[in-house]
Design a protein around this motif. Structure first.
Motif, PDB file in Angstrom:
ATOM      1  N   VAL A  56      25.575  80.516  15.798  1.00  0.00           N
ATOM      2  CA  VAL A  56      26.235  79.633  14.843  1.00  0.00           C
ATOM      3  C   VAL A  56      27.086  80.506  13.923  1.00  0.00           C
ATOM      4  O   VAL A  56      26.605  81.515  13.399  1.00  0.00           O
ATOM      5  CB  VAL A  56      25.202  78.837  14.020  1.00  0.00           C
ATOM      6  N   ILE A  57      28.337  80.095  13.736  1.00  0.00           N
ATOM      7  CA  ILE A  57      29.258  80.872  12.900  1.00  0.00           C
ATOM      8  C   ILE A  57      29.591  80.062  11.652  1.00  0.00           C
ATOM      9  O   ILE A  57      29.918  78.881  11.737  1.00  0.00           O
ATOM     10  CB  ILE A  57      30.537  81.214  13.680  1.00  0.00           C
ATOM     11  N   ARG A  58      29.489  80.738  10.508  1.00  0.00           N
ATOM     12  CA  ARG A  58      29.827  80.119   9.229  1.00  0.00           C
ATOM     13  C   ARG A  58      30.705  81.110   8.469  1.00  0.00           C
ATOM     14  O   ARG A  58      30.419  82.297   8.450  1.00  0.00           O
ATOM     15  CB  ARG A  58      28.546  79.843   8.452  1.00  0.00           C
ATOM     16  N   TYR A  59      31.785  80.617   7.890  1.00  0.00           N
ATOM     17  CA  TYR A  59      32.657  81.521   7.135  1.00  0.00           C
ATOM     18  C   TYR A  59      32.971  80.955   5.761  1.00  0.00           C
ATOM     19  O   TYR A  59      32.861  79.753   5.519  1.00  0.00           O
ATOM     20  CB  TYR A  59      33.958  81.814   7.893  1.00  0.00           C
ATOM     21  N   THR A  60      33.307  81.841   4.856  1.00  0.00           N
ATOM     22  CA  THR A  60      33.705  81.476   3.509  1.00  0.00           C
ATOM     23  C   THR A  60      34.696  82.521   3.011  1.00  0.00           C
ATOM     24  O   THR A  60      34.947  83.512   3.688  1.00  0.00           O
ATOM     25  CB  THR A  60      32.480  81.381   2.569  1.00  0.00           C
ATOM     26  N   SER A  61      35.239  82.275   1.837  1.00  0.00           N
ATOM     27  CA  SER A  61      36.189  83.228   1.276  1.00  0.00           C
ATOM     28  C   SER A  61      35.924  83.410  -0.209  1.00  0.00           C
ATOM     29  O   SER A  61      35.276  82.574  -0.845  1.00  0.00           O
ATOM     30  CB  SER A  61      37.623  82.748   1.479  1.00  0.00           C
ATOM     31  N   ASN A  62      36.432  84.495  -0.721  1.00  0.00           N
ATOM     32  CA  ASN A  62      36.382  84.773  -2.139  1.00  0.00           C
ATOM     33  C   ASN A  62      37.775  85.246  -2.528  1.00  0.00           C
ATOM     34  O   ASN A  62      38.234  86.268  -2.035  1.00  0.00           O
ATOM     35  CB  ASN A  62      35.334  85.840  -2.445  1.00  0.00           C
ATOM     36  N   GLN A  63      38.423  84.479  -3.381  1.00  0.00           N
ATOM     37  CA  GLN A  63      39.779  84.818  -3.811  1.00  0.00           C
ATOM     38  C   GLN A  63      39.742  85.024  -5.312  1.00  0.00           C
ATOM     39  O   GLN A  63      39.621  84.074  -6.076  1.00  0.00           O
ATOM     40  CB  GLN A  63      40.744  83.706  -3.421  1.00  0.00           C
ATOM     41  N   GLN A 109      38.755  88.125   0.107  1.00  0.00           N
ATOM     42  CA  GLN A 109      37.637  88.450   0.991  1.00  0.00           C
ATOM     43  C   GLN A 109      37.427  87.317   1.991  1.00  0.00           C
ATOM     44  O   GLN A 109      37.441  86.149   1.616  1.00  0.00           O
ATOM     45  CB  GLN A 109      36.350  88.636   0.190  1.00  0.00           C
ATOM     46  N   PHE A 110      37.231  87.700   3.239  1.00  0.00           N
ATOM     47  CA  PHE A 110      36.930  86.757   4.314  1.00  0.00           C
ATOM     48  C   PHE A 110      35.551  87.143   4.838  1.00  0.00           C
ATOM     49  O   PHE A 110      35.368  88.224   5.384  1.00  0.00           O
ATOM     50  CB  PHE A 110      37.997  86.851   5.397  1.00  0.00           C
ATOM     51  N   ILE A 111      34.560  86.263   4.638  1.00  0.00           N
ATOM     52  CA  ILE A 111      33.165  86.578   4.936  1.00  0.00           C
ATOM     53  C   ILE A 111      32.696  85.669   6.077  1.00  0.00           C
ATOM     54  O   ILE A 111      32.790  84.441   5.976  1.00  0.00           O
ATOM     55  CB  ILE A 111      32.283  86.355   3.692  1.00  0.00           C
ATOM     56  N   VAL A 112      32.203  86.280   7.143  1.00  0.00           N
ATOM     57  CA  VAL A 112      31.775  85.519   8.323  1.00  0.00           C
ATOM     58  C   VAL A 112      30.325  85.876   8.644  1.00  0.00           C
ATOM     59  O   VAL A 112      29.980  87.055   8.759  1.00  0.00           O
ATOM     60  CB  VAL A 112      32.670  85.821   9.544  1.00  0.00           C
ATOM     61  N   ALA A 128      35.819  91.059   5.551  1.00  0.00           N
ATOM     62  CA  ALA A 128      37.129  91.716   5.539  1.00  0.00           C
ATOM     63  C   ALA A 128      37.687  91.566   4.121  1.00  0.00           C
ATOM     64  O   ALA A 128      37.743  90.463   3.590  1.00  0.00           O
ATOM     65  CB  ALA A 128      38.065  91.067   6.552  1.00  0.00           C
ATOM     66  N   VAL A 129      38.084  92.680   3.515  1.00  0.00           N
ATOM     67  CA  VAL A 129      38.569  92.676   2.138  1.00  0.00           C
ATOM     68  C   VAL A 129      39.971  93.263   2.101  1.00  0.00           C
ATOM     69  O   VAL A 129      40.235  94.290   2.725  1.00  0.00           O
ATOM     70  CB  VAL A 129      37.644  93.509   1.228  1.00  0.00           C
ATOM     71  N   LYS A 138      49.285  86.637   2.395  1.00  0.00           N
ATOM     72  CA  LYS A 138      47.893  86.197   2.545  1.00  0.00           C
ATOM     73  C   LYS A 138      47.661  85.637   3.946  1.00  0.00           C
ATOM     74  O   LYS A 138      46.649  85.927   4.582  1.00  0.00           O
ATOM     75  CB  LYS A 138      47.582  85.140   1.488  1.00  0.00           C
ATOM     76  N   GLN A 139      48.603  84.857   4.444  1.00  0.00           N
ATOM     77  CA  GLN A 139      48.474  84.272   5.792  1.00  0.00           C
ATOM     78  C   GLN A 139      48.443  85.365   6.849  1.00  0.00           C
ATOM     79  O   GLN A 139      47.592  85.353   7.732  1.00  0.00           O
ATOM     80  CB  GLN A 139      49.632  83.322   6.047  1.00  0.00           C
ATOM     81  N   LYS A 140      49.342  86.334   6.762  1.00  0.00           N
ATOM     82  CA  LYS A 140      49.384  87.414   7.751  1.00  0.00           C
ATOM     83  C   LYS A 140      48.127  88.268   7.694  1.00  0.00           C
ATOM     84  O   LYS A 140      47.585  88.660   8.728  1.00  0.00           O
ATOM     85  CB  LYS A 140      50.612  88.286   7.517  1.00  0.00           C
ATOM     86  N   LYS A 141      47.656  88.540   6.482  1.00  0.00           N
ATOM     87  CA  LYS A 141      46.454  89.366   6.346  1.00  0.00           C
ATOM     88  C   LYS A 141      45.214  88.618   6.815  1.00  0.00           C
ATOM     89  O   LYS A 141      44.288  89.235   7.335  1.00  0.00           O
ATOM     90  CB  LYS A 141      46.308  89.845   4.908  1.00  0.00           C
ATOM     91  N   LEU A 142      45.188  87.296   6.652  1.00  0.00           N
ATOM     92  CA  LEU A 142      44.056  86.518   7.160  1.00  0.00           C
ATOM     93  C   LEU A 142      44.038  86.533   8.681  1.00  0.00           C
ATOM     94  O   LEU A 142      42.978  86.685   9.296  1.00  0.00           O
ATOM     95  CB  LEU A 142      44.095  85.085   6.639  1.00  0.00           C
TER      96      LEU A 142
END
Length: 163
Positions: A56-63, A109-112, A128-129, A138-142
């Motif tokens: 199961v994969i869950r992701y969130t972000s911190n901006q 931050q992209f947290i998976v 990924a930070v 932001k789109q390209k880095k994501l």
């Protein structure tokens, strides 16, 4: 320290898609993350399975908006032009010669999380930070972060002993 074997997962589900949970404030970035993870894992031979997934994969972000000071290099005498301008090096103009400015940016931050539903344990959390200054960046880095997270997950599972 005992090294536990990592099972080889064949199927997956992304909780954010199924439960309609936004991992980002921006719906466009959320769609990029969700579809990017799904496309990457499917390209590696894994199958998307809503009913009985192996992982199961869950992701969130911190901006986090931030600021930093930037120091510009002072201007040097123009020796190559053979011109000496005493007004240029007057202390009155010192702020122009060595300005200190602030730059607004966002710590992104992209947290998976990869979770094994049979053991109900976290297999691995990959973060990924990066720093971004504008939405296009932001789109390209994501997009790059999604690929790096997928590669890190595959590297982790491929370097562990199999069951």
């Amino acid at each position: 320290m005992e090294v536990r074997p990592v099972p080889s997962y064949q199927t997956f589900v992304i909780v954010n898609q199924e439960a309609k949970i936004a991992g980002f404030q921006d719906t466009f970035l959320d769609a990029i993350a969700s579809s990017g993870l799904q496309n990457f894992l499917e390209s590696q031979g894994m199958v998307y399975d809503k009913t009985n997934p192996d992982v199961v994969i869950r992701y969130t972000s911190n901006q986090d908006p931030r600021q930093k000071e930037t120091y510009n290099a002072p201007m040097m005498p123009m020796w190559g032009m053979r011109v000496w301008d005493p007004w240029m090096f007057d202390p009155m103009w010192n702020n122009r010669m060595n300005p200190i400015s602030t730059k607004n940016y966002e710590l992104f931050q992209f947290i998976v999380d990869f979770i094994d539903p049979t053991q109900e344990k976290l297999v691995i959390r990959i973060t990924a930070v990066t720093e971004t200054a504008n939405p296009r960046e932001k789109q390209k880095k994501l997009e790059k972060a999604v690929k790096l997270v997928g590669k890190a997950y595959l590297e982790h599972t491929n370097n562990q002993p199999k069951r």
